[in-house]
Design a protein around this motif. Structure first.
Motif, PDB file in Angstrom:
ATOM      1  N   CYS A 153       0.834  -1.204   0.000  1.00  0.00           N
ATOM      2  CA  CYS A 153       0.000   0.000   0.000  1.00  0.00           C
ATOM      3  C   CYS A 153       0.873   1.260   0.000  1.00  0.00           C
ATOM      4  N   PHE A 154       0.544   2.188  -0.894  1.00  0.00           N
ATOM      5  CA  PHE A 154       1.314   3.436  -1.002  1.00  0.00           C
ATOM      6  C   PHE A 154       0.351   4.612  -1.063  1.00  0.00           C
ATOM      7  N   LEU A 155       0.673   5.657  -0.335  1.00  0.00           N
ATOM      8  CA  LEU A 155      -0.159   6.852  -0.380  1.00  0.00           C
ATOM      9  C   LEU A 155      -0.077   7.490  -1.772  1.00  0.00           C
ATOM     10  N   LEU A 156       1.128   7.534  -2.328  1.00  0.00           N
ATOM     11  CA  LEU A 156       1.336   8.207  -3.611  1.00  0.00           C
ATOM     12  C   LEU A 156       2.043   7.315  -4.620  1.00  0.00           C
ATOM     13  N   ASP A 157       1.593   7.410  -5.857  1.00  0.00           N
ATOM     14  CA  ASP A 157       2.261   6.718  -6.967  1.00  0.00           C
ATOM     15  C   ASP A 157       2.788   7.769  -7.946  1.00  0.00           C
ATOM     16  N   LEU A 158       4.016   7.566  -8.412  1.00  0.00           N
ATOM     17  CA  LEU A 158       4.534   8.372  -9.532  1.00  0.00           C
ATOM     18  C   LEU A 158       4.442   7.460 -10.761  1.00  0.00           C
ATOM     19  N   PRO A 159       3.283   7.430 -11.419  1.00  0.00           N
ATOM     20  CA  PRO A 159       2.998   6.372 -12.398  1.00  0.00           C
ATOM     21  C   PRO A 159       3.911   6.354 -13.616  1.00  0.00           C
ATOM     22  N   GLN A 160       4.463   7.513 -13.957  1.00  0.00           N
ATOM     23  CA  GLN A 160       5.314   7.530 -15.160  1.00  0.00           C
ATOM     24  C   GLN A 160       6.606   6.745 -14.957  1.00  0.00           C
ATOM     25  N   LEU A 161       6.943   6.431 -13.711  1.00  0.00           N
ATOM     26  CA  LEU A 161       8.151   5.627 -13.450  1.00  0.00           C
ATOM     27  C   LEU A 161       7.849   4.124 -13.496  1.00  0.00           C
TER      28      LEU A 161
END
Ligand code: AMP
Length: 185
Positions: A153-161
């Motif tokens: 579980c992650f609060l934030l995703d940097l999806p482009q990575l």
């Protein structure tokens, strides 16, 4: 989790440009965790998501994963396990080395972290997933001691990575917020 809560959580996270180095937009979660209602609402929402499972342990990745992980473990009446940077854990431990953009890093977990519970059911948590290297190493540690990760579980995703997408090949993954077009470090 309601769209309103997600919107409020996203706007509570402070963007700090060029930290810790030029070109990185640092996602600062301290402006969320110091908000009494929002921090509690986030933990309550995660409790609702995970209380239907028999969660034995919440494992948090150093160091911001400790903040969310310890609060969630308390809410679920589960144990909390810290996954730490190399050299911080005092007793017998396992290590996983993983590649960074420039060089390597290493995280560790105590071999008895799950108190000998056979097939312990674990939620892995961190504030942010970028390339997913740290999270994959943490998953490997959990698996190496014979435990099962119910979900990462992650609060934030940097999806482009692409980190969360890659991690989905080896675990269930839940990302609450999408940070858009920013870089990890
Ligand atoms: P990664 O292994 O690339 O997925 O990186 C994830 C770890 O680095 C997490 O523990 C994050 O807290 C941290 N991290 C990476 N990029 C950022 C960023 N832009 N802002 C805040 N933390 C970051």
């Amino acid at each position: 989790m309601s769209e309103k809560l997600k919107k409020d959580l996203l706007s509570a996270i402070r963007d700090v440009p060029d930290y810790p180095k030029p070109g990185i937009l640092f996602k600062d979660i301290t402006t969320l965790t110091n908000h009494p209602i929002l921090f509690a609402s986030l933990i309550d929402a995660l409790k609702t998501r995970y209380e239907v499972f028999n969660v034995d342990f919440v494992a948090g990745i150093e160091s911001r994963g400790f903040i969310f992980g310890a609060a969630l473990a308390y809410a679920l009446k589960a144990g909390f396990v810290p996954i730490r940077k190399k050299g911080k854990l005092p007793s017998e431990r396992l290590s996983e080395r993983y590649e960074l953009e420039y060089g390597f890093d290493e995280i560790e977990m105590h071999t008895d972290a799950f108190r000998g519970v056979k097939g312990a059911q674990v939620i892995l948590i961190d504030d942010l997933i970028a390339t997913g290297g740290t999270a994959q190493a943490a998953l490997n540690l959990i698996k190496r001691v014979g435990a099962t990760c119910i979900e990462a579980c992650f609060l934030l995703d940097l999806p482009q990575l692409g980190g969360a997408e890659k991690l989905r090949e080896s675990s269930k993954v839940f990302t609450i917020l999408n940070a858009g077009l920013e870089n990890g470090y």
